[in-house]
Structure formats: structure tokens, C-alpha cells
Scaffold this motif. Sequence first.
Motif, PDB file in Angstrom:
ATOM      1  N   LYS A  31       6.685   6.681   6.481  1.00 40.44           N
ATOM      2  CA  LYS A  31       5.255   6.840   6.666  1.00 40.44           C
ATOM      3  C   LYS A  31       4.664   7.680   5.533  1.00 40.44           C
ATOM      4  CE  LYS A  31       5.371   6.509  11.711  1.00 40.44           C
ATOM      5  NZ  LYS A  31       5.083   7.189  12.993  1.00 40.44           N
ATOM      6  N   GLY A  32       3.413   7.392   5.238  1.00 39.88           N
ATOM      7  CA  GLY A  32       2.683   8.202   4.283  1.00 39.88           C
ATOM      8  C   GLY A  32       1.854   9.231   5.017  1.00 39.88           C
ATOM      9  N   PHE A  33       1.013   9.913   4.279  1.00 39.86           N
ATOM     10  CA  PHE A  33       0.205  10.991   4.838  1.00 39.86           C
ATOM     11  C   PHE A  33      -1.246  10.749   4.445  1.00 39.86           C
ATOM     12  CE2 PHE A  33      -0.907  15.742   4.465  1.00 39.86           C
ATOM     13  CZ  PHE A  33      -1.415  15.745   5.751  1.00 39.86           C
ATOM     14  N   SER A  34      -2.147  10.721   5.425  1.00 44.03           N
ATOM     15  CA  SER A  34      -3.560  10.491   5.173  1.00 44.03           C
ATOM     16  C   SER A  34      -4.391  11.566   5.845  1.00 44.03           C
ATOM     17  CB  SER A  34      -3.977   9.111   5.707  1.00 44.03           C
ATOM     18  OG  SER A  34      -5.373   8.955   5.651  1.00 44.03           O
ATOM     19  N   LEU A  35      -5.509  11.893   5.230  1.00 38.48           N
ATOM     20  CA  LEU A  35      -6.400  12.872   5.827  1.00 38.48           C
ATOM     21  C   LEU A  35      -6.957  12.367   7.154  1.00 38.48           C
ATOM     22  CD1 LEU A  35      -7.502  15.677   5.073  1.00 38.48           C
ATOM     23  CD2 LEU A  35      -9.521  14.550   4.151  1.00 38.48           C
ATOM     24  N   SER A  36      -7.140  11.046   7.263  1.00 38.83           N
ATOM     25  CA  SER A  36      -7.675  10.478   8.495  1.00 38.83           C
ATOM     26  C   SER A  36      -6.589  10.255   9.547  1.00 38.83           C
ATOM     27  CB  SER A  36      -8.344   9.135   8.186  1.00 38.83           C
ATOM     28  OG  SER A  36      -7.382   8.175   7.777  1.00 38.83           O
ATOM     29  N   GLY A  37      -5.324  10.396   9.176  1.00 44.09           N
ATOM     30  CA  GLY A  37      -4.226  10.215  10.111  1.00 44.09           C
ATOM     31  C   GLY A  37      -3.638   8.820  10.103  1.00 44.09           C
ATOM     32  N   GLU A  38      -4.297   7.855   9.462  1.00 41.52           N
ATOM     33  CA  GLU A  38      -3.816   6.483   9.401  1.00 41.52           C
ATOM     34  C   GLU A  38      -3.490   6.122   7.960  1.00 41.52           C
ATOM     35  OE1 GLU A  38      -3.235   4.322  11.858  1.00 41.52           O
ATOM     36  OE2 GLU A  38      -3.765   5.818  13.364  1.00 41.52           O
ATOM     37  N   VAL A  39      -2.369   5.426   7.786  1.00 40.68           N
ATOM     38  CA  VAL A  39      -2.001   4.951   6.460  1.00 40.68           C
ATOM     39  C   VAL A  39      -1.837   3.437   6.496  1.00 40.68           C
ATOM     40  CG1 VAL A  39      -0.871   7.086   5.738  1.00 40.68           C
ATOM     41  CG2 VAL A  39       0.461   5.330   6.918  1.00 40.68           C
ATOM     42  N   LYS A  40      -2.038   2.819   5.350  1.00 42.89           N
ATOM     43  CA  LYS A  40      -1.923   1.365   5.252  1.00 42.89           C
ATOM     44  C   LYS A  40      -0.475   0.922   5.262  1.00 42.89           C
ATOM     45  CE  LYS A  40      -3.011  -2.511   2.179  1.00 42.89           C
ATOM     46  NZ  LYS A  40      -3.740  -2.931   0.961  1.00 42.89           N
ATOM     47  N   TYR A  41       0.382   1.653   4.540  1.00 46.77           N
ATOM     48  CA  TYR A  41       1.774   1.240   4.353  1.00 46.77           C
ATOM     49  C   TYR A  41       2.673   2.014   5.307  1.00 46.77           C
ATOM     50  CZ  TYR A  41      -0.221  -0.618   0.036  1.00 46.77           C
ATOM     51  OH  TYR A  41      -0.991  -1.290  -0.877  1.00 46.77           O
ATOM     52  N   LYS A  42       3.076   1.368   6.388  1.00 47.76           N
ATOM     53  CA  LYS A  42       3.939   2.037   7.359  1.00 47.76           C
ATOM     54  C   LYS A  42       5.352   2.180   6.815  1.00 47.76           C
ATOM     55  CE  LYS A  42       0.461   1.945  10.180  1.00 47.76           C
ATOM     56  NZ  LYS A  42      -0.347   3.151  10.405  1.00 47.76           N
ATOM     57  N   GLU A  43       5.763   1.227   6.005  1.00 47.11           N
ATOM     58  CA  GLU A  43       7.066   1.300   5.346  1.00 47.11           C
ATOM     59  C   GLU A  43       6.878   0.777   3.936  1.00 47.11           C
ATOM     60  OE1 GLU A  43      11.692  -0.195   5.809  1.00 47.11           O
ATOM     61  OE2 GLU A  43      10.324  -0.345   7.498  1.00 47.11           O
ATOM     62  N   LEU A  44       6.652   1.673   3.019  1.00 43.66           N
ATOM     63  CA  LEU A  44       6.279   1.290   1.667  1.00 43.66           C
ATOM     64  C   LEU A  44       7.465   0.735   0.888  1.00 43.66           C
ATOM     65  CD1 LEU A  44       4.030   1.294  -0.513  1.00 43.66           C
ATOM     66  CD2 LEU A  44       4.884   3.535  -1.199  1.00 43.66           C
ATOM     67  N   LYS A  45       7.294  -0.496   0.410  1.00 45.83           N
ATOM     68  CA  LYS A  45       8.250  -1.072  -0.534  1.00 45.83           C
ATOM     69  C   LYS A  45       7.661  -1.028  -1.940  1.00 45.83           C
ATOM     70  CE  LYS A  45      10.383  -4.154   2.868  1.00 45.83           C
ATOM     71  NZ  LYS A  45      10.681  -5.573   3.222  1.00 45.83           N
ATOM     72  N   TYR A  46       6.383  -1.360  -2.029  1.00 46.63           N
ATOM     73  CA  TYR A  46       5.590  -1.208  -3.245  1.00 46.63           C
ATOM     74  C   TYR A  46       4.142  -1.443  -2.842  1.00 46.63           C
ATOM     75  CZ  TYR A  46       6.387  -6.272  -3.128  1.00 46.63           C
ATOM     76  OH  TYR A  46       6.503  -7.572  -2.721  1.00 46.63           O
ATOM     77  N   PHE A  47       3.217  -1.011  -3.690  1.00 45.16           N
ATOM     78  CA  PHE A  47       1.807  -1.170  -3.380  1.00 45.16           C
ATOM     79  C   PHE A  47       1.383  -2.624  -3.565  1.00 45.16           C
ATOM     80  CE2 PHE A  47       1.906   3.393  -4.777  1.00 45.16           C
ATOM     81  CZ  PHE A  47       1.540   3.940  -3.540  1.00 45.16           C
ATOM     82  N   ASP A  48       0.414  -3.058  -2.769  1.00 43.04           N
ATOM     83  CA  ASP A  48      -0.046  -4.444  -2.823  1.00 43.04           C
ATOM     84  C   ASP A  48      -0.657  -4.818  -4.163  1.00 43.04           C
ATOM     85  OD1 ASP A  48       0.742  -4.806  -0.222  1.00 43.04           O
ATOM     86  OD2 ASP A  48      -1.281  -4.730   0.642  1.00 43.04           O
ATOM     87  N   TYR A  49      -1.178  -3.838  -4.891  1.00 46.51           N
ATOM     88  CA  TYR A  49      -1.896  -4.129  -6.123  1.00 46.51           C
ATOM     89  C   TYR A  49      -1.003  -4.051  -7.369  1.00 46.51           C
ATOM     90  CZ  TYR A  49      -2.096   0.978  -5.851  1.00 46.51           C
ATOM     91  OH  TYR A  49      -1.762   2.301  -5.714  1.00 46.51           O
ATOM     92  N   VAL A  50       0.311  -4.085  -7.198  1.00 51.04           N
ATOM     93  CA  VAL A  50       1.227  -4.109  -8.337  1.00 51.04           C
ATOM     94  C   VAL A  50       2.016  -5.414  -8.336  1.00 51.04           C
ATOM     95  CG1 VAL A  50       1.478  -1.604  -8.186  1.00 51.04           C
ATOM     96  CG2 VAL A  50       3.259  -3.066  -7.212  1.00 51.04           C
ATOM     97  N   ASN A  51       2.632  -5.718  -9.453  1.00 49.95           N
ATOM     98  CA  ASN A  51       3.619  -6.784  -9.553  1.00 49.95           C
ATOM     99  C   ASN A  51       4.978  -6.114  -9.711  1.00 49.95           C
ATOM    100  OD1 ASN A  51       5.333  -8.860 -10.185  1.00 49.95           O
ATOM    101  ND2 ASN A  51       4.344  -9.400 -12.120  1.00 49.95           N
TER     102      ASN A  51
END
Length: 613
Positions: A31-51
Motif C-alpha cells: 500500500k501507498g500513503f495518501s493524505l486523503s487515506g486512499e491510494v490508487k495503487y493497492k499493489e504497485l507494480k509500476y505506474f500506469d503512465y510509464v512503459n
Amino acid sequence: MRMKGFSWGVLWLFLCAGGLEFAFASTFSDKGFSLSGEVKYKELKYFDYVNPEAPKGGAIKRYEIGGFDTLNAFALKGTPADGLELLYDTLTVHSEDEPFSEYGLVAERIQRAKDNSFVIFHLNKNARFHDGNPITAFDVEFSFNTLIGTGNPAIKRYYEDVKEVVVVDKYTVKFNFSNKENRELPLILGQLRILPKHFYENRPFGENPLEIPLGSGPYRILSFETGKEIVYERVKDYWAQKHPTRLGYFNFDRVAYEYYKDETVALEAFKAGAYDFRQESAAKTWALGYEGEPLKKKQIIKEEIAHSLPSGMQGYFFNTRRDLFKDIRVREALSYAFDFEWSNKNLFFGQYTRTKSFFDNSELASFGTPSPQEREWLTPFKEQLPEGIFDQPFTLPTTKGDGNIRPQLKRAQQLLKEAGYEIKNKKLIHTTTGQPFVFELLLLSPAMERVALPFKRNLATLGIEMKIRTIDLTQYINRLREFDYDMIVGVIGQSLSPGNEQRYYWHSSSKDERGSKNYAGIDHPAVDRLVEMVVNAKDRRELVDYTRALDRVLLWNHYVIPHFHNRTFRVAHWNRFSRPNISPLYGLGFWTWWVDPQKEEELLKARPALKRR
């Protein structure tokens, strides 16, 4: 991405119940850490905006205007070289498609007290400096204390709610907070760049400004020529090259920044193939400056990449430390002399939108009349606020764009008369002091002169003399640091999650702090109170409401004559690059680009002279 028997543990947040607990110290979560408490990537493999399969290799050359005289990115003295951020890793990495979420890099886990009185970072034992030494808690401690001690007010103010840093053990570091209400502190501490303690133990930090620093990031300095060029090379054995936050990033083997004295020369150098990439800020240049055979044959590519970033504020900043601009009526009057509609039509080819908020293009911008909550917060300062703020929307003067602004100038004359000015021999004179209304607009870019000249002509109609002075980068930086100006074209960027940096922009404590970005010299109790409310917001809803109230007070006090903004990145580059199919919402994502071998081959066949590396 996982290694055998090990999770990268991208950044785990554990809210301790009561005191500090290590009950889950060996537990990893993706999990990541967000000020709002919710993060997009629950299990980060890589960001959506990269190749993640982007090829490594090739080189890119970028440009800068001016020069540099230091390789120390943190000291107040000197002009740092561009690109120095490439040398340093941070505890966490910001996601460019979320408002404010971070994922661990040097820190693989984080623990925060339930009452927000401290945060603990557990370091990744694989993290290394370029010389092979591990990054430890002692380096984090050294980095924080050293950067706080540089005398740079931006750094000091950014971390002022941190009471102390404590090394728990070799790979665990704790930060105790003096302000429990500042929920942003764990995130901004995550952005701390890590310096090697062992490298600086026998050499005072910053003593030799041109000493090549030791880093831990994706690049190291290959060579430099002071003030002219700096070249970085990709670290082939970079410890985090397969880390989820780094996959698809930093694909160029070499990155160079070449310095030019002015934009005109720099543009011609680009069209001749001297460097590869430009991010354009001038509307006229964007419209007309790139014409030629390379553009027609698509050897040079022009593209506009949309984004969802707040506009921030570019505008004519009044220095209210000067007696001339202390009166709000004077500041408001001068705003009627800036004809945006005419300028947009005749100078900018209709490319811009008028900036109407310090947080334009976002939900943080104020609008209409104050909400009931805003009225409650503003009422204690009623005597110090303009009357209209409570029951009128803030509006900027508008024209038909035909050059006829007589109604606007008539209103300006009325305000100036109320402020004690009158016309004598076509000059605006203060009735008490007898002093003429004369001031200087200090500029860095000659391109901004064409924007300022119509403003100057309109002011002259009011009997005001505005002198325009353009100076070089070093002089400009020094004068800004000392607040030695009447008016400047200032730029204050904003994020989707404003916080501590607002103190550095608007709070009275930064008014006389050398080097701060309180360009206008703001010293207002309502602003101070609202800045602290923004910093200490408990959730996203509070943050939005407090920011709108702050925005409203800043606008109504006319500290700035707002300019304009563009809701796209305008970029031009030689056609040797590719980029991911998805662009990040909140950034350009430049470091996710790569040299495309096929495009490179085709370009060099057509223009062999470009093979200069």
C-alpha cells in the motif's frame, strides 16, 4: 515486482494505537500513503503512465537560460546547475496521477502515531549510494539536520513543524513533531533528499560549491563547464532500477543541459539541432517561431499535452514593503490598466485563459460569494478585510479586446483620487507629499517586455510612469532574495495538496525572511490564520474549504495583478523520442520518455549532422 522471499513493501502505513508499537514491524504491505487515506495503487507494480519495457540508451540535450556557479542544490548562495535532483533518492516517490500519494523508495515502511506526534521510517537495506555504501538512518538524520542548517528559508520553513530527528537503529529513523495538527508532515518528510554522511564528515557541506556531490539517484555528474554545460550519466548499477517506483523511468544514458544567454539564440540553436527538447512558454514563439523545413517534414514535433494541474499564479506582484503600494486602492487601480483581452488577442494568438485564482484549474479555487463556513472564518477579521469580500464575488476587470479601456481607466482614476492622488501636468502626483507616481518593473526575460509595454502605455494615460528594467539571472536572483524591487512578474506554483509551502509564500513570518517567496511582502492576520488552517487541515474537505478562503482573501487584497495560464504543456522536440500512451494527470512525465531507435535512425538518415554525441 518481487525478489525471492521479499516484497518491495512499497510504503506501508500503520497508525499506532497509543504509544509507539512495533507489533507489525516485520509485516510488509504493498500500500501507498495518501493524505486523503486512499491510494490508487493497492499493489504497485509500476505506474500506469510509464512503459515498463521502455528501452534504455541514447542521450538527450536540453537547454537553460543564464548560467550556474554551484553544484550544491540546497545552499542559499549561488545559482545551482539544472538537473541536480537526478543525483538524489528520497524516502518516498510522488505519484503523478494522484493528488498527493507517495510510495516508498529508500523507506520501505512507515509508521505514524495515531495522534500524529511522530513518524518512523524503516529503510530499505538494499538502498545504496553510488560508492556502494548503504543508506542508513544516520544519513537521513545528517541530511535533515544539514539541510535545516543551510540557512535556506524555503527548507527551514518547509520542515518547521518537525521538532527533532532521532536514530532508532541503523535502518530506522524517527521524526518527532512540534505540531500534531499538520497531517502532511509524513508526506513532506518522504520527499527529503538523502545526503551521504560519510562523504561530508571530513569536508564541510557546501564549502566547495563546484565539488561533484555523491548521490544515490539514477544519475551521476559526468562532466561540467561552469555556467555553460552540465552532463549527467545514468548509473548502470543503480540500486533501485527495478523498483516499482522506478520502472519505466530514467531511460536516457546521458542527459545534458546547455546554457544560453537569451531565448532568441536558444530557439535558433534548437532549430539547428544543437539540443533536443523545449518546453515553450512564449505564445508568439509557439505560434510562429518553429516554422521551417524540419517542422514541415516532421523532423521537429510540436505537441500540446493536456494536464490537470492547478495554474498557480503568474502576475505583476506588488512589493507592499514599498510605501507606494501599501494602499489597497492603489493596487486595485493599477489592475484596471492591464488589458488581458487585448493582449490575448494581439500578443498571444488567443492561446491563454485569464487566471482568476491562485489555485485556478482546480477544485481549490474560490468562486461566488463565501460559503457559511468561510464567512465564519473571515468574520473575526472583518475590520481588516475589504467590505465586498463578504457579499460579492471577486471579479477582474474585463474589456472587449479592442483597445478601448476608458471605462476601466475611469474607475482607476476614481480609486487613485480616493488614495490621495491627482493629475498635474499630465503626471500623477500625491497631494500630500508632492511625489510623482513612478516605479520600476523588474524583469528577467526580455520576452516579457512585449507583454509589459501595453500595460506601461495604459499606466501612462493615468499619469503613472512605469520603468521597465531587464537584468541577468544572477542579478535578478540576488534582488529577489533581498526584496529589492517595486514590482516583478512573479510565479507561484501550486500543487493539488497545498500545505507547509504556503507559509513561505504568504505568511507574515516570511515577509522579511531573505530569499522567501513572499514576493508581495504580505503581512495580514487573516492570511496568517488561514495559512495555518490549510497546513493543519484534517482531511481533503477541510483542505479544500480552507484553501478557498485563503484564495479569496489573497485576491481581494490585490497583492497581484493576475496574468494568464495555459492548460497544456507546449513541447517541441526533435523526432527521436517516444513516450508512454498514457500521460500523467499532474505532470509532464518527461523522465518516462525514451530514445526510440527506429526514429533515431530515420532522423539521422535525413539529417546526418544531428549525430553529434
